[in-house]
Design a protein around this motif. Structure first.
Motif, PDB file in Angstrom:
ATOM      1  N   LEU B  47      -6.133 -12.684   1.561  1.00  0.00           N
ATOM      2  CA  LEU B  47      -4.966 -11.794   1.502  1.00  0.00           C
ATOM      3  C   LEU B  47      -4.369 -11.779   2.896  1.00  0.00           C
ATOM      4  N   CYS B  57       0.098  -7.260   0.440  1.00  0.00           N
ATOM      5  CA  CYS B  57      -0.123  -6.989  -0.979  1.00  0.00           C
ATOM      6  C   CYS B  57       0.434  -5.615  -1.359  1.00  0.00           C
ATOM      7  N   VAL B  58       1.219  -5.588  -2.424  1.00  0.00           N
ATOM      8  CA  VAL B  58       1.764  -4.327  -2.894  1.00  0.00           C
ATOM      9  C   VAL B  58       1.080  -3.867  -4.176  1.00  0.00           C
ATOM     10  N   ALA B  59      -0.049  -4.469  -4.484  1.00  0.00           N
ATOM     11  CA  ALA B  59      -0.847  -4.085  -5.654  1.00  0.00           C
ATOM     12  C   ALA B  59      -0.016  -4.061  -6.927  1.00  0.00           C
ATOM     13  N   LEU B  62       0.315  -8.630 -10.443  1.00  0.00           N
ATOM     14  CA  LEU B  62       0.792  -9.882 -11.048  1.00  0.00           C
ATOM     15  C   LEU B  62      -0.270 -10.978 -10.937  1.00  0.00           C
ATOM     16  N   MET B  74      -8.034  -4.638  -8.974  1.00  0.00           N
ATOM     17  CA  MET B  74      -7.596  -3.828  -7.821  1.00  0.00           C
ATOM     18  C   MET B  74      -7.218  -2.443  -8.301  1.00  0.00           C
ATOM     19  N   PHE B  89      -9.564  -4.124  -3.606  1.00  0.00           N
ATOM     20  CA  PHE B  89      -9.082  -5.383  -4.161  1.00  0.00           C
ATOM     21  C   PHE B  89     -10.284  -6.308  -4.226  1.00  0.00           C
ATOM     22  N   CYS B 106       2.273 -14.407  -6.952  1.00  0.00           N
ATOM     23  CA  CYS B 106       2.444 -13.295  -6.008  1.00  0.00           C
ATOM     24  C   CYS B 106       3.863 -13.229  -5.458  1.00  0.00           C
ATOM     25  N   THR B 108       4.922 -11.316  -3.042  1.00  0.00           N
ATOM     26  CA  THR B 108       4.972 -11.000  -1.619  1.00  0.00           C
ATOM     27  C   THR B 108       4.270 -12.062  -0.783  1.00  0.00           C
ATOM     28  N   ALA B 110       1.257 -12.579  -0.606  1.00  0.00           N
ATOM     29  CA  ALA B 110       0.078 -11.967   0.007  1.00  0.00           C
ATOM     30  C   ALA B 110      -1.166 -12.793  -0.273  1.00  0.00           C
ATOM     31  N   ILE B 111      -1.351 -13.152  -1.506  1.00  0.00           N
ATOM     32  CA  ILE B 111      -2.577 -13.853  -1.881  1.00  0.00           C
ATOM     33  C   ILE B 111      -2.328 -15.347  -1.704  1.00  0.00           C
TER      34      ILE B 111
END
Ligand code: SF4
Ligand code: SF4
Lengths: 330, 176
Positions: B47, B57-59, B62, B74, B89, B106, B108, B110-111
């Motif tokens: 992440l 990550c905005v949780a 997705l 998460m 997470f 993702c 964003t 993030a992952i």
């Protein structure tokens, strides 16, 4: 003929030596096969156990010995347990008649480098090689499994297709050497190897022994692509190992016979006879491994067609031509 | 003659395998000799953080929805400023098939997948990675992207201050 203690001791020593050498060689042939196949396929092969992987056969042995000895439900107990030995023992017995070196003189005794100089050595070989198929046939039948049964049926079908041409291809050798004794056959080739007079018989014999030791163009009884593992599908542990080792012993023995019948046995310039003989045997073993890395498998009707309609007539013609030639030469 | 061409074919095959016997093997002797995977190789998942150091990550769930083997889970939570993040997470690498669908899903970035493939252990529970194990300090493969510069209107900056965002339209000013 009188035997004294030294004679018997020498004989036992010879038997022990032959056993030891053949079994070690068979184990290392497995290793060599894996190496050569790996090289053919641009891989490295086993190289983890010991230097250059040389202790691999030992590791294999330990693995086989410690595996579960499995017997399927409904298998015929006695035949199932006996079949691997029936496959391996005739193979190693054939070696008794092969001369693997020139006679030596030890303690004032002449020692033939051959376990037994039988006057019907060639016939003994034919008989034992036919007996060896019982191991395959009974092992497959006793396993109570369809793959094993199909494999052993194929083994029998294969036997009747190559055995005849193998026998016939050896008739000209006997005609040239005028003896069934293997040491006589070798001595008859001290001048010129029989492969020069009998190239056709040599080719037929080579094809037949490839079928005899169930190597790849003719490995129908095993056919791992179709029959899982053919006649030894249900075997595990050291019983499987015995089938396996029997096959490699067969390669050594048949290579030795091909060398004896056509390549002059232990005859050869410069090097000691035993070295020549070993070199010839190993060359045949290499040829078989190389063929395994190259050729596809035949269907068993193709093998029977090839054996009965091509090899056998050719071998017969060869016998007749050799006969004429011998008569004309006088 | 058919038989002659057959024999020629056999010998050609034998010649080819003979030549291959003397080729250099293509084998890589793994533990001693390691191959450097390409940067986009799909292995251990991380992440990442945005260039300003915040968690990307905005949780949004997705990735866990995209995952074909359901190995991501998460708990979303929301800060006082309205910025969302994951309370915890978890990725179960014992189950992950390293397909990369989570990274594709993702929004964003993030992952992300990394080329580090040597994560095997003796204890399968060690393969369950928590957020502390997954979160890294860098931006990963996309060094400039910051989700909240483009979206999340009004969450981290006043309206009209995002990148490529026009000032808000004065609706009344457009009246004729
Ligand atoms: S790589 Fe595939 S299997 Fe692994 S977590 Fe992502 S989506 Fe799931
Ligand atoms: S990693 Fe990406 S897709 Fe998964 S919850 Fe976070 S923001 Fe959403």
């Amino acid at each position: 003929m009188m035997y004294d203690t030294i004679d018997i001791a020498l004989l036992l020593a010879k038997i022990a030596l032959v056993f030891f050498v053949i079994l070690t060689l068979a184990a290392y042939l497995v290793f060599a096969e894996r190496k050569v196949l790996a090289w053919i396929q641009d891989r490295k092969g086993p190289n983890r156990v010991g230097p250059f992987g040389l202790l691999q056969p030992l590791a294999d042995l330990i693995k086989l010995l410690t595996k579960e000895d499995f017997r399927p439900i409904g298998a015929d107990k006695w035949l199932f347990y006996l079949a691997p030995a029936m496959a391996a023992i005739p193979a190693i017995m054939i070696f008794a008649v092969i001369p693997f070196g020139a006679p030596l003189t030890l303690f004032g005794h002449t020692v033939l480098l051959q376990v037994s100089d039988l006057n019907v050595g060639l016939l003994l070989f034919m008989a034992l090689s036919s007996i060896a198929v019982y191991g395959v046939a009974l092992g497959g039948w006793a396993s109570n499994s369809k793959y094993a049964l199909l494999g052993s049926i194929r083994g029998l079908a294969q036997l009747i297709s190559y055995e005849l041409s193998m026998g016939l291809s050896l008739v000209p050798v006997v005609m040239l050497a005028r003896s069934f004794r293997l040491s006589d056959i070798v001595n008859a080739q001290s001048g010129c190897w029989f492969i020069v007079y009998q190239p056709l018989a040599f080719v037929i014999f080579l094809i037949s022994i490839a079928a005899e030791c169930k190597r790849i163009p003719f490995e129908l009884p095993e056919a791992e692509g179709e029959l899982v593992a053919g006649f030894h599908t249900e075997y595990s542990g050291m019983r499987f190992g015995l089938f396996f080792v029997g096959e490699y012993i067969n390669i050594i023995v048949l290579g030795g016979l091909a060398a004896t019948f056509f390549l002059g046995g232990w005859h050869g310039p410069f090097l000691p006879p035993v070295v020549w003989f070993s070199a010839k045997v190993l060359a045949f073993a290499f040829l078989f491994i190389w063929m395994r890395g190259t050729l596809p498998r035949l269907r068993y009707d193709q093998l029977m067609h090839f054996g009965w309609k091509i090899l056998t007539p050719l071998a017969l013609v060869n016998i007749v031509v050799t006969g004429w030639w011998l008569v004309l030469r006088g | 003659m058919k038989i002659l061409s057959d024999i020629a074919a056999l010998l050609t095959g034998m010649w080819i395998t003979w030549k291959h016997m003397f080729r250099r093997p293509v084998t890589i002797q793994y533990p001693e000799e390691k191959r450097q995977p390409y940067p986009r190789y799909r292995a251990r998942i991380v992440l990442t953080r945005d260039p300003d150091g915040g968690e990307r990550c905005v949780a949004c769930q997705l990735c866990s929805a995209a995952c074909p083997v359901d190995c991501i889970s998460m708990q979303p939570t929301e800060d006082t400023d309205g910025r969302r993040s994951a309370e915890w997470f978890r990725i179960n690498f014992a189950r992950c098939i390293f397909c990369g669908l989570c990274a594709e899903a993702c929004p964003t970035l993030a992952i992300q997948m990394t080329p580090d493939f040597e994560i095997c252990t003796r204890d399968i529970m060690d393969l369950v990675y928590e957020k502390e194990d997954l979160l890294i300090d860098g931006c990963g493969k996309s060094s400039h992207y910051n989700f909240y510069r483009h979206a999340g209107i009004g969450v981290t900056q006043p309206r009209g201050n995002g990148a490529e965002e026009l000032p808000p339209v004065d609706v009344r000013g457009l009246l004729p």
